[in-house]
Design an enzyme around this catalytic site. Structure first.
Site, PDB file in Angstrom:
ATOM      1  N   ASP A  97       0.697  -1.501   0.055  1.00 35.55           N
ATOM      2  CA  ASP A  97       0.124  -0.020   0.006  1.00 35.55           C
ATOM      3  C   ASP A  97       0.672   1.310   0.108  1.00 35.55           C
ATOM      4  O   ASP A  97       0.382   2.560   0.359  1.00 35.55           O
ATOM      5  CB  ASP A  97      -0.849   0.063   1.090  1.00 35.55           C
ATOM      6  CG  ASP A  97      -0.113  -0.254   2.547  1.00 35.55           C
ATOM      7  OD1 ASP A  97       1.099   0.036   2.757  1.00 35.55           O
ATOM      8  OD2 ASP A  97      -0.844  -0.647   3.457  1.00 35.55           O
ATOM      9  N   GLU A 119       0.100  -9.307  -1.289  1.00 41.52           N
ATOM     10  CA  GLU A 119      -0.418  -8.595  -0.155  1.00 41.52           C
ATOM     11  C   GLU A 119      -1.710  -7.876  -0.797  1.00 41.52           C
ATOM     12  O   GLU A 119      -2.039  -6.669  -0.360  1.00 41.52           O
ATOM     13  CB  GLU A 119       0.411  -7.784   0.651  1.00 41.52           C
ATOM     14  CG  GLU A 119      -0.295  -7.565   2.197  1.00 41.52           C
ATOM     15  CD  GLU A 119       0.377  -6.717   3.031  1.00 41.52           C
ATOM     16  OE1 GLU A 119       1.212  -7.182   4.020  1.00 41.52           O
ATOM     17  OE2 GLU A 119       0.182  -5.442   2.995  1.00 41.52           O
ATOM     18  N   GLU A 133      -2.359   5.171   2.654  1.00 43.79           N
ATOM     19  CA  GLU A 133      -2.401   3.727   2.208  1.00 43.79           C
ATOM     20  C   GLU A 133      -3.659   3.004   1.709  1.00 43.79           C
ATOM     21  O   GLU A 133      -3.537   2.286   0.787  1.00 43.79           O
ATOM     22  CB  GLU A 133      -1.783   2.932   3.542  1.00 43.79           C
ATOM     23  CG  GLU A 133      -0.498   3.202   3.865  1.00 43.79           C
ATOM     24  CD  GLU A 133      -0.357   4.517   4.710  1.00 43.79           C
ATOM     25  OE1 GLU A 133       0.836   4.629   5.053  1.00 43.79           O
ATOM     26  OE2 GLU A 133      -1.176   5.025   5.137  1.00 43.79           O
ATOM     27  N   HIS A 223       3.817   6.094  14.179  1.00 39.89           N
ATOM     28  CA  HIS A 223       4.431   6.819  13.068  1.00 39.89           C
ATOM     29  C   HIS A 223       3.423   7.177  11.957  1.00 39.89           C
ATOM     30  O   HIS A 223       3.466   8.049  11.014  1.00 39.89           O
ATOM     31  CB  HIS A 223       5.376   6.074  12.177  1.00 39.89           C
ATOM     32  CG  HIS A 223       4.771   5.083  11.395  1.00 39.89           C
ATOM     33  ND1 HIS A 223       4.770   3.639  11.864  1.00 39.89           N
ATOM     34  CD2 HIS A 223       4.438   4.788   9.948  1.00 39.89           C
ATOM     35  CE1 HIS A 223       4.343   3.028  10.923  1.00 39.89           C
ATOM     36  NE2 HIS A 223       4.411   3.425   9.789  1.00 39.89           N
ATOM     37  N   ARG A 225       0.488   8.923   9.674  1.00 40.63           N
ATOM     38  CA  ARG A 225       0.216  10.388   9.461  1.00 40.63           C
ATOM     39  C   ARG A 225      -1.142  10.738  10.146  1.00 40.63           C
ATOM     40  O   ARG A 225      -1.359  11.884  10.646  1.00 40.63           O
ATOM     41  CB  ARG A 225      -0.063  10.457   7.866  1.00 40.63           C
ATOM     42  CG  ARG A 225       1.457  10.589   7.242  1.00 40.63           C
ATOM     43  CD  ARG A 225       1.131  11.007   5.664  1.00 40.63           C
ATOM     44  NE  ARG A 225       2.602  10.815   4.908  1.00 40.63           N
ATOM     45  CZ  ARG A 225       3.205  10.057   4.425  1.00 40.63           C
ATOM     46  NH1 ARG A 225       2.630   8.665   4.624  1.00 40.63           N
ATOM     47  NH2 ARG A 225       4.234   9.942   3.809  1.00 40.63           N
ATOM     48  N   HIS A 256      10.247   7.130  15.417  1.00 42.71           N
ATOM     49  CA  HIS A 256      10.496   7.349  13.956  1.00 42.71           C
ATOM     50  C   HIS A 256      11.264   8.669  13.803  1.00 42.71           C
ATOM     51  O   HIS A 256      11.140   9.631  14.555  1.00 42.71           O
ATOM     52  CB  HIS A 256       9.105   7.403  13.490  1.00 42.71           C
ATOM     53  CG  HIS A 256       9.011   6.926  12.057  1.00 42.71           C
ATOM     54  ND1 HIS A 256       9.318   8.162  11.129  1.00 42.71           N
ATOM     55  CD2 HIS A 256       8.746   6.083  11.166  1.00 42.71           C
ATOM     56  CE1 HIS A 256       9.135   7.965   9.739  1.00 42.71           C
ATOM     57  NE2 HIS A 256       8.707   6.745   9.817  1.00 42.71           N
TER      58      HIS A 256
END
Length: 386
Positions: A97, A119, A133, A223, A225, A256
């Site tokens: 993704d 996937e 994603e 991490h 967004r 991160h």
């Protein structure tokens, strides 16, 4: 002989594609295997390539400071144009993704080259969660000719989108293949285990001394967004409270590099991050060290996708700091639980796992729905029949 081009650019992609690269390379009588990396994650990507001893044939090296999704997408599109013209592959394999997977798939589409999506079929059907994603995987799914679905549910999602059932292959998830390879590597190489312990010590966490003192370990990653801002502040406040509530439990957070992650950490914990004796903020870990730490922890608190698949294979309960997950199989199996960025939910669920052994065992002992470590063999077998 089929010419197969594998394209990936982030650390999670590299981890999940590496065992497939190795599987295809072992079948040199069937496949010419070509690897192109985009460098979307530069340093973290290179670490994984070193671990699995993969030397890319092409490296777009797109990484620059302060670039956004427009920059990443356009650079990959243009870079892949030249690579595809030169290689002329029979099929392009992309994973999951990421912006790399979507842009590479689109590049292949522009040259009418078939795309295989590793996937495939994961969905939340909320295009902004996880962002970007979810839309990336939906776009890649529409482009893909062949879909390698990790679970029955992901296959069902594809069928509901009118994807031809003959173009869907149920394989399991390649991340389990990678995890088993790495765990075996650590178990069978004592010097490597010692090296990883030293790496963690240098990073700021002396895992040998802490575990020898019967310290439980809660491993934290974050991490995403969509959690930037208030979400991360809530996460930090909850972790801070838990570290005071459980002084005999270590909370370890490999941070991160994104400043949107580090800023709220400093806002909540101050500049001297490791002032609290059982709260450890350390620098990001390369894959082997992270897997080693995951194998030693008691539970994982994360907003990651891949960890939802990996940790249950090691018997580790996972609390997911997201409101939705494209991996609901884990929810159904009982290996993970959603807590979002809700301050109270995070505290309540971590507390329950630390305090209630029966509740802990119900998650720890649940069967991982993501595979048996043979996904790459199934994908290679399918490719050989195309």
């Amino acid at each position: 002989m089929k010419k197969v081009l594998l394209v990936f650019g982030t650390r999670p992609e590299a981890i999940k594609m590496a065992p497939l690269v190795k599987e295809l390379q072992q079948r040199s009588n069937q496949f010419t295997t070509v690897v192109c990396v985009t460098g979307q994650h530069r340093q973290m990507l290179d670490q994984v390539l070193d671990i699995f001893e993969i030397a890319p044939d092409y490296d777009l090296n797109i990484m620059m400071q302060n670039q956004d999704l427009y920059d990443v997408t356009s650079k990959i599109l243009i870079g892949m144009r030249d690579v595809l013209c030169e290689i002329k592959p029979d099929i392009v394999l992309v994973h999951g993704d990421t912006t790399t997977s979507t842009a590479a798939a689109l590049s292949a589409f522009y040259q009418q080259i078939p795309v295989g999506h590793i996937e495939a079929g994961l969905r939340t059907y909320n295009i902004y969660s996880p962002w970007p994603e979810e839309m990336n995987r939906q776009i890649t799914g529409r482009i893909a000719t062949y879909n390698f679905a990790p679970t029955e549910l992901s296959k069902k999602n594809l069928l509901s989108e009118n994807i031809d059932s003959n173009k869907i292959y149920l394989t399991g998830n390649t991340v389990i293949d990678a995890l088993y390879l790495v765990i075996d590597k650590i178990k069978n190489d004592e010097s490597l285990a010692i090296q990883l312990q030293n790496t963690l010590k240098i990073a700021g966490y002396n895992i040998v001394d802490r575990l020898n003192n019967n310290k439980k370990l809660v491993l934290i990653t974050g991490h995403r967004r969509e959690n930037f801002g208030n979400g991360f502040r809530n996460i930090c406040k909850a972790i801070k409270y838990l570290s005071y509530k459980y002084p005999d439990v270590d909370f370890v957070y490999p941070m991160h590099l994104n400043p949107n992650v580090r800023k709220p950490i400093h806002e909540i914990f101050g500049e001297n991050l490791n002032e609290n004796s059982n709260m450890f903020f350390i620098e990001p870990l390369e894959y082997l060290s992270f897997v080693y730490m995951m194998s030693k922890c008691c539970l994982v608190l994360t907003d990651s996708g891949g960890i939802q698949e990996e940790a249950p294979s090691l018997g580790k309960p996972v609390l997911v700091m997201r409101d939705t997950t494209e991996r609901p199989e884990a929810l159904d199996a009982g290996t993970v639980k959603l807590v979002g960025t809700d301050y109270n939910k995070i505290i309540d669920e971590v507390s329950a796992l630390l305090d209630n052994e029966e509740y802990y065992q119900s998650m720890s002992g649940a069967t991982n729905p993501y595979g048996d470590g043979l996904a790459c063999k199934r994908i290679a077998d399918a490719l050989s029949q195309l």
